[in-house]
Design an enzyme around this catalytic site. Structure first.
Site, mmCIF file in Angstrom:
data_model
loop_
_atom_site.group_PDB
_atom_site.id
_atom_site.type_symbol
_atom_site.label_atom_id
_atom_site.label_comp_id
_atom_site.label_asym_id
_atom_site.label_seq_id
_atom_site.Cartn_x
_atom_site.Cartn_y
_atom_site.Cartn_z
ATOM 1 N N HIS A 164 0.820 -1.282 0.075
ATOM 2 C CA HIS A 164 0.052 -0.052 0.156
ATOM 3 C C HIS A 164 1.039 1.411 0.048
ATOM 4 O O HIS A 164 0.462 2.205 0.495
ATOM 5 C CB HIS A 164 -0.822 0.124 1.209
ATOM 6 C CG HIS A 164 -1.807 -1.217 1.146
ATOM 7 N ND1 HIS A 164 -2.928 -1.391 0.619
ATOM 8 C CD2 HIS A 164 -1.793 -2.268 2.030
ATOM 9 C CE1 HIS A 164 -3.427 -2.580 0.881
ATOM 10 N NE2 HIS A 164 -2.713 -3.329 1.765
ATOM 11 N N SER A 210 18.705 14.169 -19.880
ATOM 12 C CA SER A 210 17.607 15.110 -20.055
ATOM 13 C C SER A 210 18.211 16.232 -20.934
ATOM 14 O O SER A 210 19.289 16.726 -20.790
ATOM 15 C CB SER A 210 17.231 15.410 -18.678
ATOM 16 O OG SER A 210 16.592 16.782 -18.864
#
Length: 493
Positions: free
Chosen positions: A202, A328
């Site tokens: 979770h 990038s």
């Protein structure tokens, strides 16, 4: 009229002037940007490949008819070898001739505007040429013309041809690519089976695991997926039963021939299972099973892509840099997890196509409609997006380097994960409030190992149990993860 090419003022060529076979002019990235990665599928997914497969079916069918006592066809070994050479030596010129026969007309035949009929005429042309070659005589070529496509409907040829392409596309291209990914995962599992790592359930810190064990989970899932895919591929089945599946034309011409037995023998000799009951259309439940099996494998790898992306985000995984490669365009420090992202995108596209195909190809209006014909031409695209996904995730796995220090530091900073072990040991000792004790200590609080040891010091337990509790650490609380990571590779090692 609008000129889609756009104006040119520099003396160059407009984009529309690019040759259609130039990857820069490709409408789909499958034949453009990713052409190198999808190239292995070209023999099975291209129109030329389909032409060759249709030619194979027609040629083998002609030879099979000659084996019947009822027909007057006489083909000796040399003639059979010569007929088979038409598809075995099939090349670009052959594919172009079939396309010419279909679209423009050629060799004295008018344009068929029918792809299967064009193959029939192509076979006539090539048999006539063979007749004139002294090295491979086949007798009276024109006398064979009535027996080419005898009693068949186009779907008899097409359903077999498509399956003769799908089966090796899976077995010879996709399965080896999937095995390569599984091998990468198995190698990571073996190498890092004892490297502890914080698990998350979770999204929250949970009982620790090891990086290798998590890779072993994916390796095992892929192994099961491969088993399902191989079973589905083994079940690929073809039909040859005429215009509405009743063998009517065959029965009318030769009622004494057992055409069901002939069909079964012919289809199985092609390496396919046999469909006895069909309309004009092969029901395609077999292809749907294959598509579903591929989709299942893709789902496993999409799950892996997501986890790998998160591990990179958490710095659990570093990525080897490639000299000269841009990570990038604006942030020089970054090495983006582009292989996993690319794989995720291509596998998602593949699964959308595979779901559509599996649903669509199993339906047909009454005995036949043609809507599935154009749909089946897109099977190769679905497999190609899958193949790109496999190659990209393999590239990604080949570049990642587990950052053991980061993993250990985060474990040490999350000592509450030993709470499960603490309350389980106390339960073993008969403590009915064990869960509540640990909950009170840890829920919504930041704790340290010292806090746990203060708790242990107050517990009314034997010293041996207290020592057992004191020895607990997050990094040491991984159960038998190292054993579980020892998954066998394809050699069973």
């Amino acid at each position: 009229m609008h000129d889609h090419r756009g104006p040119r003022t520099d003396g160059g060529h407009a984009i529309a002037d690019l040759p259609r076979d130039d990857p820069l002019a490709a409408v789909s990235p499958l034949d453009g940007r990713y052409a190198r990665r999808t190239e292995p599928l070209s023999p099975y997914a291209s129109e030329a490949g389909l032409m060759r497969a249709r030619t194979r079916v027609e040629a083998e069918y002609l030879i099979a008819l000659a084996d019947l006592d009822a027909t007057p066809i006489d083909l000796g070994p040399d003639a059979r070898a010569a007929i088979r050479s038409v598809y075995r030596d099939f090349d670009v010129d052959d594919a172009r001739l079939i396309k010419d026969l279909e679209v423009h007309g050629a060799e004295g035949y008018e344009a068929t505007n029918h792809d299967v009929k064009a193959v029939e005429y192509f076979l006539r042309v090539r048999l006539s040429e063979i007749e004139n070659e002294r090295t491979a005589p086949i007798g009276d070529a024109e006398g064979l013309f009535p027996w080419i496509h005898f009693g068949l409907t186009s779907e008899d040829v097409n359903n077999l041809a498509h399956r003769l392409l799908v089966k090796p596309a899976i077995e010879e291209v996709l399965v080896p690519a999937i095995r390569e990914v599984r091998d990468e995962l198995t190698a990571l599992a073996h190498e890092y089976g004892d490297v502890p790592m914080l698990a998350r359930t979770h999204g929250q810190p949970a009982t620790p695991t090891t990086f290798g064990k998590e890779m072993a989970v994916y390796a095992a899932r892929l192994g099961r997926g491969l088993g399902r895919l191989e079973d589905a591929t083994d079940g690929i089945a073809g039909k040859l039963a005429g215009a509405s599946g009743t063998y009517a034309a065959h029965e009318a011409a030769y009622p004494d021939v057992d055409w069901r037995a002939f069909s079964r023998s012919f289809v199985t000799d092609l390496g396919l299972e046999h469909v006895d009951l069909a309309t004009q259309v092969n029901p395609c439940d077999d292809l749907a099973a294959v598509f579903d099996a591929v989709r299942g494998i893709n789902n496993v790898l999409r799950d892996l892509d997501l986890d790998a992306w998160l591990y990179v985000s958490d710095r659990y995984l570093g990525q080897e840099t490639v000299a000269g490669e841009t990570g990038s365009s604006t942030m020089p420090h970054k090495v983006n997890p582009i292989d996993f992202e690319n794989s995720e995108g291509n596998l998602s596209k593949a699964n959308a196509d595979l779901t559509f195909l599996a649903d669509y190809v199993t339906t047909s209006r009454l005995q036949r409609d043609l809507s599935d014909s154009t749909v089946k031409r897109n099977v190769g695209a679905a497999l190609a997006h899958s193949l790109i996904g496999y190659s990209k995730v393999a590239d990604g796995l080949g570049k990642v380097v587990p950052n053991e220090q980061v993993m250990r530091e985060e474990l040490e900073a999350t000592p509450e994960v030993i709470g499960e072990a603490v309350q389980t040991i106390l339960r073993r000792e008969g403590d009915t409030e064990a869960y509540e004790r640990v909950k009170e200590l840890t829920r919504g609080k930041r704790v340290t190992l010292a806090d746990f040891r203060d708790l242990f010091a107050e517990l009314p337990v034997d010293e041996s149990v207290r020592a057992e509790l004191d020895a607990l650490t997050p990094a040491g609380y991984t159960g038998i993860a190292d054993e579980l990571a020892n998954v066998p590779d394809d050699r069973g090692e």
